[in-house]
Design an enzyme around this catalytic site. Sequence first.
Site, PDB file in Angstrom:
ATOM      1  N   SER A 270       0.710  -1.054   0.019  1.00  0.00           N
ATOM      2  CA  SER A 270       0.113   0.059   0.040  1.00  0.00           C
ATOM      3  C   SER A 270       0.792   1.263  -0.045  1.00  0.00           C
ATOM      4  O   SER A 270       0.474   2.083  -0.914  1.00  0.00           O
ATOM      5  CB  SER A 270      -0.989   0.200   1.066  1.00  0.00           C
ATOM      6  N   HIS A 300      -2.009  -8.735   2.188  1.00  0.00           N
ATOM      7  CA  HIS A 300      -1.620  -7.606   2.864  1.00  0.00           C
ATOM      8  C   HIS A 300      -2.514  -7.271   3.681  1.00  0.00           C
ATOM      9  O   HIS A 300      -2.514  -7.671   5.146  1.00  0.00           O
ATOM     10  CB  HIS A 300      -1.303  -6.412   1.917  1.00  0.00           C
ATOM     11  N   HIS A 346       6.787 -12.465   9.272  1.00  0.00           N
ATOM     12  CA  HIS A 346       6.991 -11.183   8.684  1.00  0.00           C
ATOM     13  C   HIS A 346       7.964 -11.107   7.613  1.00  0.00           C
ATOM     14  O   HIS A 346       8.923 -11.680   7.758  1.00  0.00           O
ATOM     15  CB  HIS A 346       6.912 -10.133   9.646  1.00  0.00           C
ATOM     16  N   ARG A 355       4.160  -3.810  17.203  1.00  0.00           N
ATOM     17  CA  ARG A 355       2.491  -3.580  17.151  1.00  0.00           C
ATOM     18  C   ARG A 355       1.625  -4.534  17.740  1.00  0.00           C
ATOM     19  O   ARG A 355       0.520  -4.259  18.461  1.00  0.00           O
ATOM     20  CB  ARG A 355       2.234  -3.319  15.603  1.00  0.00           C
ATOM     21  N   ASP A 401      -1.274  -8.435  12.731  1.00  0.00           N
ATOM     22  CA  ASP A 401      -2.556  -9.022  12.344  1.00  0.00           C
ATOM     23  C   ASP A 401      -3.004 -10.152  13.316  1.00  0.00           C
ATOM     24  O   ASP A 401      -4.103 -10.607  13.331  1.00  0.00           O
ATOM     25  CB  ASP A 401      -2.681  -9.409  10.897  1.00  0.00           C
TER      26      ASP A 401
END
Length: 464
Positions: A270, A300, A346, A355, A401
């Site tokens: 993105s 994504h 990742h 995160r 995620d």
Amino acid sequence: MQSSLVRSAIAQSRRSAFACPARLASTKATSLKDRVAELIPAEIENVKATRAEHGKKAFGPVLVDQLYGGMRGLPALIWDGSVLDAEEGIRFRGKTIPECQQALPKAPGGQEPLPEALFWLLLTGEVPTQEQTDALSREWAARAELPAFVEDLIDRCPSTLHPMSQFSIAVTALNHGSAFAKAYSEGISKKEYWKPVFEDCMDLIAKLPNIAGRIYRNTYGRGKLPAIDPTKDYSWNLSHLLGFSDKPGFVELMRLYITIHSDHEGGNVSAHTGKLVGSALSDPFLAFGASLNGLAGPLHGLANQEVLVWLRKMQAKIGKNASDEAVKEYVWSTLNAGQVVPGYGHAVLRKTDPRYMAQREFALKHMPDDPMFELVGQVYKNVPDILLAAGKAKNPWPNVDAHSGVLLTYYGLEEMQFYTVLFGVSRAFGVAAQLIWDRALGAPLERPKSYSTAAIQKMFKGKQ
């Protein structure tokens, strides 16, 4: 229709932004655009000096495997807002997530940083004052109204159209009012490109809550969209438009969620897409519309809903309050079926995603006894060792995620197809900040060199 007060606020912002007086770089401008104007001359000289000293130095070898492997790890972009270290994780203008949580201004009574402050940091490298942050909240509220035809476009979308498709359509349509497209058609100087791009980026970010709220309410039958409250911060208004502002925990979650999802250096799909399309001098609405189309891919932005589906299937299979052994058995069954454990691994990181840890700490404060959170904790405890034993991942640790879906469902936002829209609202902050600096620094059209397989074979024929 816009009120005269709103029109006056926007007009005043644009008048002051397009005629920024020269000031010392050390002064603290009250307007974000004034501050950027102060910073640009010094940054132009900084880039010139960097290129003069280092421009001819080799940055590293390019391997043929990198060309075939999606350019993984290939140094190819300048991205100023954030840098991702494989061991340390993300830093926003040099600050870790915990440092941002500590330093950035917050809402009254709040514990999480305001995304307005994070955007100021991404754009200037400075921590704003509370006054500057609050002024940005008010400005975005003043810019939030959508053109009537964009509202109509969203309202005409069938509820069966994916929310991300609706999101992309609406953002792209905002190009109709682009300040940059208008200025470019009138022959604006290249040195001034950043000013109308700044205006477009401010309008883009400001209008996203109204777009997201309208899509959510239309698609899931949640009733009429309420009005933006000009006295509230960005995350409160987004929560209000979605119908969750009566839950203080959800509002706090949005402040954290937008902050940690805002930027993750420039190589992700993105971010890179927005930079690439912007390099063609497409306006920020067109550039970010393209970003959203990349974010919508299952590799994504859709990953968090895949995690939630997998966790629910596990819970249905092994029950609530299951033992670690039951969790391990289910994880092994996933791997033995030739599937991946979603939310783990990742492309860059080689440790637990900071995160993820920020979200885990949030859950420990706000929902420690939630069964799904407890299951997420069990997975975190057991999966890395299993993945290492199976030899399935260079990085067996959880990413962002692996946690976000469980937090959203806890507060009642159950519609998983909508989750990527929230990711899109967040990612606009990083993409917009970089677009402004790309135009301020005169970044050129991106045009990397490509090779065919035959050309690669010819290049290395007879060589070891």
